[in-house]
Enzyme design. Structure first.
Site, PDB file in Angstrom:
ATOM      1  N   ARG A   1       0.358  11.092  -3.290  1.00  0.00           N
ATOM      2  CA  ARG A   1       1.155  12.321  -3.470  1.00  0.00           C
ATOM      3  C   ARG A   1       0.367  13.353  -4.267  1.00  0.00           C
ATOM      4  NH1 ARG A   1       5.636  11.334  -8.185  1.00  0.00           N
ATOM      5  NH2 ARG A   1       4.518   9.682  -9.304  1.00  0.00           N
TER       6      ARG A   1
ATOM      7  N   HIS B   1       9.872   1.414  -7.290  1.00  0.00           N
ATOM      8  CA  HIS B   1       8.701   2.010  -7.941  1.00  0.00           C
ATOM      9  C   HIS B   1       8.881   3.512  -7.747  1.00  0.00           C
ATOM     10  CE1 HIS B   1       4.750   2.895  -9.353  1.00  0.00           C
ATOM     11  NE2 HIS B   1       4.301   3.302  -8.180  1.00  0.00           N
TER      12      HIS B   1
HETATM   13  N1  LIG Z   1       2.025   1.263  -5.794  1.00  0.00           N
HETATM   14  C1  LIG Z   1       1.321   1.819  -6.773  1.00  0.00           C
HETATM   15  O1  LIG Z   1       1.559   1.545  -7.953  1.00  0.00           O
HETATM   16  C2  LIG Z   1       0.220   2.773  -6.427  1.00  0.00           C
HETATM   17  C3  LIG Z   1      -0.733   3.148  -7.373  1.00  0.00           C
HETATM   18  C4  LIG Z   1      -1.720   4.048  -7.001  1.00  0.00           C
HETATM   19  C5  LIG Z   1      -1.776   4.550  -5.705  1.00  0.00           C
HETATM   20  N2  LIG Z   1      -0.828   4.158  -4.824  1.00  0.00           N
HETATM   21  C6  LIG Z   1      -0.839   4.635  -3.446  1.00  0.00           C
HETATM   22  O2  LIG Z   1      -1.995   4.112  -2.788  1.00  0.00           O
HETATM   23  C7  LIG Z   1      -2.394   4.998  -1.727  1.00  0.00           C
HETATM   24  C8  LIG Z   1      -3.872   5.360  -1.893  1.00  0.00           C
HETATM   25  O3  LIG Z   1      -4.040   6.136  -3.071  1.00  0.00           O
HETATM   26  P1  LIG Z   1      -5.481   6.767  -3.415  1.00  0.00           P
HETATM   27  O4  LIG Z   1      -5.318   7.520  -4.665  1.00  0.00           O
HETATM   28  O5  LIG Z   1      -6.522   5.728  -3.284  1.00  0.00           O
HETATM   29  O6  LIG Z   1      -5.647   7.813  -2.202  1.00  0.00           O
HETATM   30  P2  LIG Z   1      -6.999   8.331  -1.549  1.00  0.00           P
HETATM   31  O7  LIG Z   1      -6.664   9.585  -0.801  1.00  0.00           O
HETATM   32  O8  LIG Z   1      -8.091   8.389  -2.553  1.00  0.00           O
HETATM   33  O9  LIG Z   1      -7.370   7.194  -0.499  1.00  0.00           O
HETATM   34  C9  LIG Z   1      -6.605   7.001   0.636  1.00  0.00           C
HETATM   35  C10 LIG Z   1      -7.255   5.972   1.503  1.00  0.00           C
HETATM   36  O10 LIG Z   1      -6.442   5.835   2.664  1.00  0.00           O
HETATM   37  C11 LIG Z   1      -7.239   6.052   3.820  1.00  0.00           C
HETATM   38  N3  LIG Z   1      -6.438   6.714   4.846  1.00  0.00           N
HETATM   39  C12 LIG Z   1      -5.861   7.936   4.778  1.00  0.00           C
HETATM   40  N4  LIG Z   1      -5.245   8.220   5.943  1.00  0.00           N
HETATM   41  C13 LIG Z   1      -5.447   7.146   6.760  1.00  0.00           C
HETATM   42  C14 LIG Z   1      -5.086   6.841   8.099  1.00  0.00           C
HETATM   43  N5  LIG Z   1      -4.395   7.707   8.850  1.00  0.00           N
HETATM   44  N6  LIG Z   1      -5.444   5.643   8.595  1.00  0.00           N
HETATM   45  C15 LIG Z   1      -6.160   4.771   7.839  1.00  0.00           C
HETATM   46  N7  LIG Z   1      -6.543   5.007   6.572  1.00  0.00           N
HETATM   47  C16 LIG Z   1      -6.201   6.186   6.052  1.00  0.00           C
HETATM   48  C17 LIG Z   1      -8.381   6.951   3.355  1.00  0.00           C
HETATM   49  O11 LIG Z   1      -9.489   6.860   4.233  1.00  0.00           O
HETATM   50  C18 LIG Z   1      -8.645   6.378   1.978  1.00  0.00           C
HETATM   51  O12 LIG Z   1      -9.448   5.223   2.084  1.00  0.00           O
HETATM   52  C19 LIG Z   1      -1.436   6.206  -1.831  1.00  0.00           C
HETATM   53  O13 LIG Z   1      -0.357   6.036  -0.940  1.00  0.00           O
HETATM   54  C20 LIG Z   1      -0.952   6.142  -3.274  1.00  0.00           C
HETATM   55  O14 LIG Z   1       0.278   6.797  -3.459  1.00  0.00           O
HETATM   56  C21 LIG Z   1       0.148   3.286  -5.152  1.00  0.00           C
HETATM   57  O1  LIG Z   2       2.428   7.975  -9.047  1.00  0.00           O
HETATM   58  C1  LIG Z   2       1.812   7.818  -7.998  1.00  0.00           C
HETATM   59  O2  LIG Z   2       1.995   8.512  -6.995  1.00  0.00           O
HETATM   60  C2  LIG Z   2       0.769   6.732  -7.927  1.00  0.00           C
HETATM   61  C3  LIG Z   2       1.320   5.401  -8.315  1.00  0.00           C
HETATM   62  O3  LIG Z   2       2.526   5.114  -7.677  1.00  0.00           O
HETATM   63  C4  LIG Z   2       1.463   5.231  -9.799  1.00  0.00           C
HETATM   64  O4  LIG Z   2       2.576   5.027 -10.292  1.00  0.00           O
HETATM   65  O5  LIG Z   2       0.432   5.271 -10.483  1.00  0.00           O
END
Ligand SMILES: NC(=O)c1ccc[n+]([C@@H]2O[C@H](COP(=O)([O-])OP(=O)(O)OC[C@H]3O[C@@H](n4cnc5c(N)ncnc54)[C@H](O)[C@@H]3O)[C@@H](O)[C@H]2O)c1
Ligand SMILES: O=C(O)C[C@H](O)C(=O)O
Length: 317
Positions: A85, A178
């Site tokens: 996001r 979450h």
């Molecule tokens: N659950 C949690 O606590 C938590 C914590 C951090 C991040 N996240 C989530 O994890 C995800 C990744 O976060 P990030 O900061 O690494 O993002 P980022 O933009 O740095 O990386 C995204 C990754 O997804 C891939 N990607 C994007 N679109 C794609 C598609 N259409 N098909 C295949 N792969 C695709 C990209 O190539 C990249 O490797 C996000 O959805 C983020 O919200 C969740």
């Molecule tokens: O807040 C976010 O969008 C990333 C992740 O879910 C977090 O809590 O660190």
């Protein structure tokens, strides 16, 4: 020894998770999967990580691919593929776009690695866990999300700082979404083994302020530095270590519940679960006071988001 695959390995979370997971002694093989066109970046990551392995004395066979099917033979597959996001967005704003990626991925994983455990990081993680469960065709024990584990760690850190104790003295849990509707379990919070409400200083605890800080942590970090990386990366490694070490730790992950908590069920949501090499097993618990209503509200919200996403996915596919 085990093979771990990271999907979305070119992203902020994926790259750092590769580093933290490589420190787990049970990991013998690690596969980084990125999208076609990202080969140079993946090759660079592998070389950079290999250098760190040499410096640290780690012995992990590292490879990369742009084909998800190369995850075949994996013990654990972590999916951090999808959009993060931007400041001002809610995680649920990402639901449909990330669900399409998650559904396609899960279908491939279901076919090529039927015995793996599939670990969702992509947000909104509770709905993505449900999507992955459905499209992989896996058993509920095989699919889980990072859930409220990171939120629980954030609260733990705030409590430890407030009471000036080491974090290892604090046990606490946040369950539910979450996201905005997360539910802190003060009834399950102890310091040095003593229930927090039995401590004389409990009445002065800025509990609401702490929860507000946890709720807004992700957004605040994203505003400041673009992405949350170190918290999720370490949290991911804790869960992978728990699985591969067959540790049976009880951690709060997004898992499919049927009726374990006050008979509430049929949803993937953050709950305490026993985690081992066979997967994730929600632990039946009783909540106290406001926690029950808070959890019901969180369940209702996630069910609504999940149902909308599933319906749109059906239409789009
Ligand atoms: N659950 C949690 O606590 C938590 C914590 C951090 C991040 N996240 C989530 O994890 C995800 C990744 O976060 P990030 O900061 O690494 O993002 P980022 O933009 O740095 O990386 C995204 C990754 O997804 C891939 N990607 C994007 N679109 C794609 C598609 N259409 N098909 C295949 N792969 C695709 C990209 O190539 C990249 O490797 C996000 O959805 C983020 O919200 C969740
Ligand atoms: O807040 C976010 O969008 C990333 C992740 O879910 C977090 O809590 O660190």
């Amino acid at each position: 020894m085990a093979k771990v695959t990271i999907l979305g390995a070119t992203g902020n979370v994926g790259v750092f998770a590769a580093h933290t997971i490589s420190e787990i002694p049970y990991v013998s093989d690690m596969l980084l999967v990125g999208r076609p066109g990202r080969e140079d970046f993946l090759a660079g990551c592998c070389r950079d990580l290999s250098d760190s392995f040499a410096a640290r004395g780690t012995d992990v066979r590292l490879s990369y691919s742009t084909a998800i099917s190369d995850a075949e033979g994996s013990d654990v597959i972590i999916s951090a593929a999808g959009m993060p996001r931007r400041p001002g967005q809610d995680r649920n704003d990402l639901a449909f776009e990330n669900a399409k990626i998650t559904a396609d991925t899960a279908e491939i994983i279901g076919r090529c690695a039927p015995d793996a455990l599939l670990f969702l990081v992509t947000n909104p993680v509770d709905a993505m866990t449900a999507v992955a469960l459905k499209y992989s065709g896996f058993k509920p024990r095989q699919v889980f999300g990072l859930g409220t584990h990171l939120d629980s760690m954030r609260l733990k850190s705030l409590i430890a700082r407030y009471f000036r104790v080491h974090v290892s003295e604090v046990h606490t849990r946040i369950i539910g979404e979450h996201g905005e509707s997360m539910v802190p379990l003060w009834s399950a919070t102890t310091i040095g083994g003593i229930r927090i409400s039995n401590l004389p200083t409990f009445s002065g605890l800025p509990a609401q302020e702490m929860i507000d800080t946890v709720r807004t942590s992700g957004e605040a970090i994203i505003r400041g530095k673009g992405a949350t990386v170190y918290g999720p990366g370490e949290a991911i490694a804790t869960l992978v270590r728990t699985i591969l070490g067959d540790e049976n730790r009880i951690l709060t992950v997004s898992s499919h519940i049927t009726s374990e908590i006050h008979g509430i069920g049929d949803v993937c949501i953050g709950v305490p679960a026993r985690i081992n090499r066979n997967g994730v097993f929600p632990v039946p618990i009783s909540l106290e006071g406001d926690e029950v209503a808070g959890f019901r509200e969180s369940v209702a919200k996630i069910k609504k988001v999940t149902a909308e996403v599933m319906e749109r996915l059906e239409e789009a596919r």
